[in-house]
Each structure stands twice: as structure tokens, then as C-alpha cells.
Design an enzyme around this catalytic site. Structure first.
Site, PDB file in Angstrom:
ATOM      1  N   ASP A  98       0.823  -1.088   0.167  1.00 54.70           N
ATOM      2  CA  ASP A  98       0.097  -0.034  -0.063  1.00 54.70           C
ATOM      3  C   ASP A  98       0.765   1.247   0.027  1.00 54.70           C
ATOM      4  O   ASP A  98       0.545   2.157  -0.707  1.00 54.70           O
ATOM      5  CB  ASP A  98      -0.866   0.084   1.273  1.00 54.70           C
ATOM      6  N   PHE A 150      -0.546  11.664   7.126  1.00 57.81           N
ATOM      7  CA  PHE A 150      -1.143  10.378   7.221  1.00 57.81           C
ATOM      8  C   PHE A 150      -2.305  10.288   6.581  1.00 57.81           C
ATOM      9  O   PHE A 150      -3.189  10.855   6.481  1.00 57.81           O
ATOM     10  CB  PHE A 150      -1.186  10.227   8.868  1.00 57.81           C
ATOM     11  N   ARG A 163     -10.143   1.562   5.816  1.00 58.50           N
ATOM     12  CA  ARG A 163      -9.456   0.849   4.638  1.00 58.50           C
ATOM     13  C   ARG A 163     -10.467   0.761   3.403  1.00 58.50           C
ATOM     14  O   ARG A 163     -10.056   0.735   2.309  1.00 58.50           O
ATOM     15  CB  ARG A 163      -9.062  -0.393   5.343  1.00 58.50           C
TER      16      ARG A 163
HETATM   17  P1  IMP Z   1       7.591   1.772   6.900  1.00 66.24           P
HETATM   18  O1  IMP Z   1       8.272   0.535   7.259  1.00 66.24           O
HETATM   19  O2  IMP Z   1       7.752   2.830   7.723  1.00 66.24           O
HETATM   20  O3  IMP Z   1       7.846   1.925   5.350  1.00 66.24           O
HETATM   21  O4  IMP Z   1       6.026   1.377   7.025  1.00 66.24           O
HETATM   22  C1  IMP Z   1       5.016   0.889   6.181  1.00 66.24           C
HETATM   23  C2  IMP Z   1       4.071   0.603   6.786  1.00 66.24           C
HETATM   24  O5  IMP Z   1       3.195   1.793   7.911  1.00 66.24           O
HETATM   25  C3  IMP Z   1       2.875   0.408   5.975  1.00 66.24           C
HETATM   26  O6  IMP Z   1       2.665  -0.557   5.238  1.00 66.24           O
HETATM   27  C4  IMP Z   1       1.502   1.003   6.584  1.00 66.24           C
HETATM   28  O7  IMP Z   1       1.007  -0.162   6.920  1.00 66.24           O
HETATM   29  C5  IMP Z   1       1.986   1.945   7.751  1.00 66.24           C
HETATM   30  N1  IMP Z   1       1.825   3.452   7.101  1.00 66.24           N
HETATM   31  C6  IMP Z   1       2.879   4.234   6.913  1.00 66.24           C
HETATM   32  N2  IMP Z   1       2.390   5.342   6.405  1.00 66.24           N
HETATM   33  C7  IMP Z   1       0.994   5.313   6.693  1.00 66.24           C
HETATM   34  C8  IMP Z   1      -0.063   6.396   6.269  1.00 66.24           C
HETATM   35  O8  IMP Z   1       0.044   7.432   5.955  1.00 66.24           O
HETATM   36  N3  IMP Z   1      -1.257   5.922   6.603  1.00 66.24           N
HETATM   37  C9  IMP Z   1      -1.721   4.317   7.079  1.00 66.24           C
HETATM   38  N4  IMP Z   1      -0.519   3.477   7.183  1.00 66.24           N
HETATM   39  C10 IMP Z   1       0.697   4.019   7.045  1.00 66.24           C
HETATM   40 MG    MG Z   2       1.265  -1.955   4.720  1.00 66.30          MG
END
Ligand code: IMP
Ligand code: MG
Length: 176
Positions: A98, A150, A163
Site C-alpha cells: 500500500d 497520514f 480501509r
Molecule cells: P514503513 O516500514 O515505515 O515503510 O511502514 C510501512 C507501513 O506503515 C505501511 O505498510 C503501513 O501499514 C504503515 N503506514 C505508513 N504510513 C502510513 C499512512 O500514511 N497511513 C496508514 N498507514 C501507514
Molecule cells: Mg502495509
């Protein structure tokens, strides 16, 4: 505190972009079969729509990981909650996510899946927040680069809600 969702990317914009990525993947993988690996739960809405737009043969698998830490921050420590059903050996794999935020989850996951001997492995993400990157991750297909806000919808949640929104929105908290 009440929340409002401000539309960032409309349903039409998201759908058009997914269609374009599907066409791109179909061209890039002409004559081959692609194996899409969905990272649950967030990647599921995107993967289903994307798969519908790919014209080469497609197979699908799902995995679920959870990163330790608070809901809105990724700690970088990733635990496999549900592993894939199928081996990746000799498959042309596209991992479908996502969002890439810090990059911690994906860098861990790509390393892990790479050890399973796929013929090739690429990463496709609906959203990318490049400003937030802590760990370098090579993204092959990106839907949209977005600012450091966010977002919810199209699989992305805020405390497990939103979602199911058919568009991407920003959560705004208004003080009352
Ligand atoms: P990363 O490991 O920091 O790249 O985080 C990835 C995960 O954090 C994603 O797969 C999402 O589940 C969550 N995440 C990061 N940013 C957002 C956001 O803006 N909205 C919702 N979920 C987020
Ligand atoms: Mg994710």
C-alpha cells in the site's frame, strides 16, 4: 476529538493510475507469468484492482507482517504473522504494498523473500512518501508520491478504520 477525511486522491485518479500501472506491468512481463505477493491487509485493495488490469497470466499469494511499535510508526522490527502459501523459487515476483514510508518493513521483507530464490523480484507500491525514507528501498512501480501526511483509504487504515474508502484521504482531527 472528531475526525474528518479530506480527499487527497480521488477514486477516479486512483483507478486511472492503477490501470496505467497494470498496462505497464503487462508490457514489461510480456510472454511471462507474474506472481503477485500482497502484503496484508493494506495491500489487498490495490492488489485486487491491479491484478484485474494485468493481461499476462497472474498468480497471487498473501502474507501478513506486523511491525512492533505504535500504529502510526514503524519500528523496523518485523514479524511474519502469516507466511506465503507457495514457494517463490523461479517465479517472477512482484511484491505489492500500500505504502512505502520509512522503508523499514519493505527492506526487511524484500531481503527475506529474496532468499527464497525467485527468478526476479520487483516492488510495486500504490503510495510513496519519499521524504520519510530512513532505509533505502528500490521501488519499481509507484502509483503516487505523496507528501508527509497520514493517509487512509484504499487499504490504508487509521486504527483499523477507513480501509474501505475508495479514494485516498488525509485524516484531519478537529478540536472541539
Ligand atoms: P514503513 O516500514 O515505515 O515503510 O511502514 C510501512 C507501513 O506503515 C505501511 O505498510 C503501513 O501499514 C504503515 N503506514 C505508513 N504510513 C502510513 C499512512 O500514511 N497511513 C496508514 N498507514 C501507514
Ligand atoms: Mg502495509
Amino acid at each position: 476529538m472528531a475526525e474528518r477525511i479530506k480527499v487527497l486522491l480521488s477514486e477516479e485518479e486512483v483507478d486511472a493510475r492503477i490501470k496505467a500501472i497494470g498496462e505497464q506491468i503487462s508490457r514489461d512481463y510480456a510472454g511471462r507469468q507474474v506472481h503477485l505477493v500482497c502484503v496484508l491487509k493494506g495491500g489487498s485493495f490495490f492488489m485486487c484492482e491491479l491484478a484485474k488490469r494485468i493481461t499476462v497470466p497472474v498468480s497471487l499469494d498473501f502474507m501478513s507482517v506486523s511491525s512492533y511499535g505504535s500504529n502510526t510508526k514503524s519500528s523496523g522490527v518485523v514479524r511474519i504473522v502469516k507466511d506465503l502459501d507457495e514457494p517463490l523459487k523461479d517465479k517472477d515476483v512482484i511484491v505489492v504494498e500500500d505504502i512505502v514510508d520509512s522503508g523499514r518493513t519493505l527492506s526487511y521483507l524484500l531481503e527475506l523473500l529474496g532468499q527464497r530464490g525467485p527468478e526476479s523480484m520487483r516492488l510495486c507500491t500504490l503510495l510513496d512518501k519519499p521524504e520519510r525514507r530512513v532505509v533505502d528501498v528500490k521501488v519499481d512501480y509507484t502509483g503516487f508520491e505523496i507528501p508527509d501526511e497520514f493517509v487512509v483509504g484504499y487499504g490504508l487504515d487509521y486504527d483499523q478504520r477507513y480501509r474501505n474508502l475508495p479514494y485516498i484521504g488525509v485524516v484531519e482531527l478537529d478540536e472541539e
